[in-house]
Design a protein around this motif. Structure first.
Motif, PDB file in Angstrom:
ATOM      1  N   UNK A 276       0.810  -1.218   0.000  1.00  0.00           N
ATOM      2  CA  UNK A 276       0.000   0.000   0.000  1.00  0.00           C
ATOM      3  C   UNK A 276       0.844   1.269   0.000  1.00  0.00           C
ATOM      4  N   UNK A 277       2.150   1.116  -0.149  1.00  0.00           N
ATOM      5  CA  UNK A 277       3.042   2.272  -0.266  1.00  0.00           C
ATOM      6  C   UNK A 277       3.518   2.447  -1.710  1.00  0.00           C
ATOM      7  N   UNK A 278       2.990   1.641  -2.622  1.00  0.00           N
ATOM      8  CA  UNK A 278       3.457   1.648  -3.997  1.00  0.00           C
ATOM      9  C   UNK A 278       2.364   2.129  -4.944  1.00  0.00           C
ATOM     10  N   UNK A 279       2.797   2.526  -6.149  1.00  0.00           N
ATOM     11  CA  UNK A 279       1.900   2.894  -7.241  1.00  0.00           C
ATOM     12  C   UNK A 279       0.875   3.938  -6.793  1.00  0.00           C
ATOM     13  N   UNK A 280      -0.362   3.782  -7.240  1.00  0.00           N
ATOM     14  CA  UNK A 280      -1.385   4.787  -6.941  1.00  0.00           C
ATOM     15  C   UNK A 280      -1.792   4.760  -5.462  1.00  0.00           C
ATOM     16  N   UNK A 281      -1.498   3.651  -4.751  1.00  0.00           N
ATOM     17  CA  UNK A 281      -1.841   3.543  -3.333  1.00  0.00           C
ATOM     18  C   UNK A 281      -1.208   4.665  -2.512  1.00  0.00           C
ATOM     19  N   UNK A 282      -0.041   5.118  -2.930  1.00  0.00           N
ATOM     20  CA  UNK A 282       0.704   6.088  -2.123  1.00  0.00           C
ATOM     21  C   UNK A 282      -0.034   7.410  -1.972  1.00  0.00           C
ATOM     22  N   UNK A 283      -0.900   7.733  -2.944  1.00  0.00           N
ATOM     23  CA  UNK A 283      -1.658   8.977  -2.875  1.00  0.00           C
ATOM     24  C   UNK A 283      -2.864   8.858  -1.940  1.00  0.00           C
TER      25      UNK A 283
END
Length: 338
Positions: free
Chosen positions: A47-54
Motif C-alpha cells: 500500500x506504499x506503492x503505485x497509486x496507493x501512495x496517494x
C-alpha cells in the motif's frame, strides 16, 4: 427523523446485520488474487506503492491501529478464549484482520448514512423502493470487496456523508453545514480522489433544471470553495509524493485498449451499464432521469480516467458512481432558494 417500528427493524436488518454478514463472507469466504497468502503477507508494504501512495489516510490509520492493538492481539492468541479460537480458525494476519474490522465498520456506517439519505423527509408509507435501493447498494458494495484495499469503504462513507449534507443543504442552507461539507471534502480527498464525485452530485442537486443566468452565477459561487477544497489537497498530495522520489506519473498506466478488448474488463463495463439502466428504471419522474444523465456528464472526467487507467473488472471503481445514481433515482431535488 422519527422512525416507525417497521423502519427501525429495516434499519437493523439492512444497515447492520446484512453488511456485517456480507463483509465476513467477502473477507473470509472469497478467494482472489487480492486475498491469497502471498498478497496478504505483503501487507501493508504493497500500500506504499503505485497509486496507493496517494491514498494514505486510511492506510496510515490502520497501521497506527496495528501498533496499538498488537499487544492485545498477542494476549488473545495466547488465551484459550472463544475469540482466540475464532482468530485461529480464520488464520489471517493481524493487518488483514484489522482491514476486515476497519472496512466492516465503514461498510456499516455507509449503509446507515445511505438509509437516512433514502428516507430523507420521506412521507411515503410504502418503503419498498427505498429498501430495494438500500439492499441493492449494500450488495454491490460487498460484491466489489474482493479487491482488498484500506480506503474503498471509508471513501464510500465520506461520499455518502457528503451526499446527505448536500441534500440537507439544498433543503435548507446553513453556513455551519456548508463548512462541515468543506471539511469532509478535504478529508475525503486525502483518503481517495473519488471525493470529486461529490462535486458532480452537488452540481446536479443545486442546478435543479434551472438554467437562468442569475441561478448559474449563484451556483458557481456556492461551488467555488468545495472545488478548492478538492483541488488544493489533491495537488499538494501529488507534488509531495512525486518530490519524495516516487513515480512522477499521476496516471500510472494506460489500460484503455485492454478495457475494450479483454473479456473480463468488458464485463466490468457491462456491469456499470446494467446498474445504470437499473437506476434509471427506478426513477418515477422524468426530472430524476435527467439528473442521472447530468450526473454522468459531470462525472465524465472520473469515468474517462478509470477507462484509461483503471482495470475495469475491478468493479469497485464504478461503485461511487452507482451509489450517487441510485440516490438521484429516488431524490426529487426540491429546495429552498439559494
Amino acid at each position: 427523523m422519527n422512525l416507525s417500528i417497521r423502519k427501525k427493524f429495516d434499519f437493523i436488518l439492512y444497515t447492520i446485520l446484512l453488511p456485517s454478514i456480507i463483509s465476513f463472507a467477502t473477507y473470509f469466504g472469497y478467494f482472489s488474487r487480492y486475498n491469497n497468502y502471498y498478497y496478504v503477507e505483503k501487507m501493508p508494504d504493497n500500500y506504499f506503492e503505485n497509486v496507493y501512495k496517494y491514498r494514505f489516510l486510511s492506510r496510515d490509520i490502520i497501521i497506527w491501529l496495528q501498533y496499538y492493538v498488537k499487544k492485545y492481539i498477542f494476549y488473545i492468541k495466547n488465551d484459550s478464549s472463544f475469540i482466540n479460537k475464532v482468530l485461529v480458525k480464520l488464520g489471517a494476519s493481524e493487518f488483514y484482520l484489522l482491514i476486515f474490522a476497519y472496512n466492516t465498520v465503514f461498510y456499516i456506517l455507509t449503509s446507515i448514512i445511505f438509509f437516512f439519505i433514502l428516507n430523507y423527509r420521506s412521507k411515503s408509507h410504502n418503503s419498498i423502493i427505498e429498501n430495494l435501493i438500500l439492499i441493492i447498494s449494500v450488495f454491490i458494495i460487498g460484491l466489489s470487496q474482493y479487491v482488498v484495499t484500506p480506503y474503498d469503504l471509508s471513501s464510500l462513507f465520506l461520499l455518502s456523508l457528503s451526499m446527505l449534507l448536500i441534500i440537507d443543504l439544498n433543503y435548507k442552507y446553513s453556513l455551519l453545514k456548508y463548512i462541515l461539507l468543506l471539511i469532509i471534502i478535504v478529508i475525503s480527498t486525502l483518503n481517495r480522489e473519488t471525493s470529486a464525485l461529490s462535486l458532480s452530485f452537488y452540481l446536479v442537486i443545486i442546478l435543479n433544471h434551472n438554467y437562468k443566468i442569475d441561478h448559474l452565477i449563484k451556483i458557481s459561487k456556492q461551488l467555488f470553495f468545495p472545488i478548492l477544497c478538492f483541488l488544493i489537497p489533491y495537488i499538494i498530495i501529488r507534488i509531495k509524493y512525486d518530490n519524495e522520489g516516487y513515480s512522477n506519473s499521476v496516471i500510472m498506466a494506460n489500460f484503455l485498449k485492454l478495457n475494450f478488448t479483454e473479456f473480463k474488463n468488458i464485463l466490468g463495463i457491462i456491469f456499470y451499464i446494467i446498474f445504470t439502466y437499473l437506476s434509471i428504471s427506478l426513477c418515477h419522474k422524468k426530472s430524476q432521469k435527467i439528473n442521472i444523465f447530468l450526473y454522468i456528464l459531470f462525472s465524465s472526467p472520473y469515468i474517462l480516467i478509470i477507462l484509461y487507467a483503471g482495470i475495469l473488472w475491478e468493479i469497485r471503481l464504478f461503485i461511487p458512481l452507482l451509489l450517487c445514481q441510485l440516490v438521484l433515482s429516488n431524490n426529487t431535488c426540491k429546495r429552498d432558494e439559494l
